[in-house]
Design a protein around this motif. Structure first.
Motif, short mmCIF file in Angstrom:
data_model
loop_
_atom_site.label_atom_id
_atom_site.label_comp_id
_atom_site.label_asym_id
_atom_site.label_seq_id
_atom_site.Cartn_x
_atom_site.Cartn_y
_atom_site.Cartn_z
N GLN A 21 1.18 -0.61 0.18
CA GLN A 21 0.33 -0.13 0.12
C GLN A 21 0.99 1.35 0.35
OE1 GLN A 21 -3.08 -0.29 -0.63
NE2 GLN A 21 -3.00 2.66 -0.28
N GLU A 25 0.78 4.02 -2.89
CA GLU A 25 0.53 5.11 -2.34
C GLU A 25 1.68 6.40 -2.82
OE1 GLU A 25 -0.31 6.18 2.03
OE2 GLU A 25 -1.95 4.36 1.55
N ARG A 28 1.94 7.12 -6.59
CA ARG A 28 0.77 7.82 -7.08
C ARG A 28 0.88 9.19 -6.96
NH1 ARG A 28 -3.76 4.99 -3.46
NH2 ARG A 28 -4.37 3.44 -5.31
N LYS A 29 1.93 9.56 -6.28
CA LYS A 29 2.49 10.78 -5.66
C LYS A 29 3.46 11.41 -6.40
CE LYS A 29 3.85 11.84 -1.23
NZ LYS A 29 4.85 11.16 0.20
N LEU A 32 1.21 12.19 -9.44
CA LEU A 32 1.11 14.00 -9.52
C LEU A 32 1.45 14.97 -9.66
CD1 LEU A 32 -1.76 12.84 -6.79
CD2 LEU A 32 -2.50 13.47 -9.43
N THR A 47 -6.97 13.95 -10.64
CA THR A 47 -6.77 12.91 -9.69
C THR A 47 -8.01 11.64 -8.83
OG1 THR A 47 -5.62 15.11 -8.79
CG2 THR A 47 -6.56 13.83 -6.77
N ALA A 48 -8.81 11.80 -9.36
CA ALA A 48 -9.69 10.68 -8.82
C ALA A 48 -9.72 9.53 -9.94
CB ALA A 48 -11.04 10.86 -8.64
N LEU A 50 -6.91 8.48 -10.49
CA LEU A 50 -5.43 7.79 -9.97
C LEU A 50 -4.98 7.60 -8.61
CD1 LEU A 50 -2.61 10.27 -10.91
CD2 LEU A 50 -2.63 8.50 -12.05
N GLU A 51 -5.87 8.06 -8.18
CA GLU A 51 -6.69 7.66 -6.44
C GLU A 51 -6.82 6.00 -6.41
OE1 GLU A 51 -5.38 8.60 -3.12
OE2 GLU A 51 -4.55 10.45 -4.59
N GLY A 52 -8.16 5.86 -7.81
CA GLY A 52 -8.97 4.85 -7.86
C GLY A 52 -8.10 3.62 -8.78
N THR A 53 -6.47 3.79 -8.62
CA THR A 53 -6.03 2.91 -8.75
C THR A 53 -4.92 2.19 -8.21
OG1 THR A 53 -6.00 4.33 -11.41
CG2 THR A 53 -4.14 2.54 -10.82
#
Length: 79
Positions: A21, A25, A28-29, A32, A47-48, A50-53
């Motif tokens: 995890q 994370e 993703r950071k 972005l 953003t959503a 990417l956060e959902g991946t």
């Protein structure tokens, strides 16, 4: 109880899930942050997405494609 192999296995499994995890994370950071420098700030939909991946391999592919993508949408559509 803490000495049992079953308990130790459960603890180790939890640690590995936590490490995975954390890698997700962090990926993703990075996407972005680097994408912001190249394309500008990501909108809520990007953003959503990417956060959902939660697939680390997909996030790594997205990270690699940042080098050649022309926009946020191009980055996400390429997959």
């Amino acid at each position: 109880m803490k000495e049992s192999t079953t308990y130790q296995g459960i603890v180790e499994e939890g640690r590995e899930e936590g490490r995975e995890q954390g890698r997700i994370e962090e990926a993703r950071k990075i996407i972005l942050r680097q994408g912001k420098k190249k394309f500008g700030k990501a909108n809520a939909a990007i953003t959503a997405a990417l956060e959902g991946t939660a697939d680390l391999e997909r996030l790594e592919r997205l990270s690699d494609r940042l080098l050649t993508a022309a926009s946020w949408q191009d980055l996400l559509d390429a997959e």
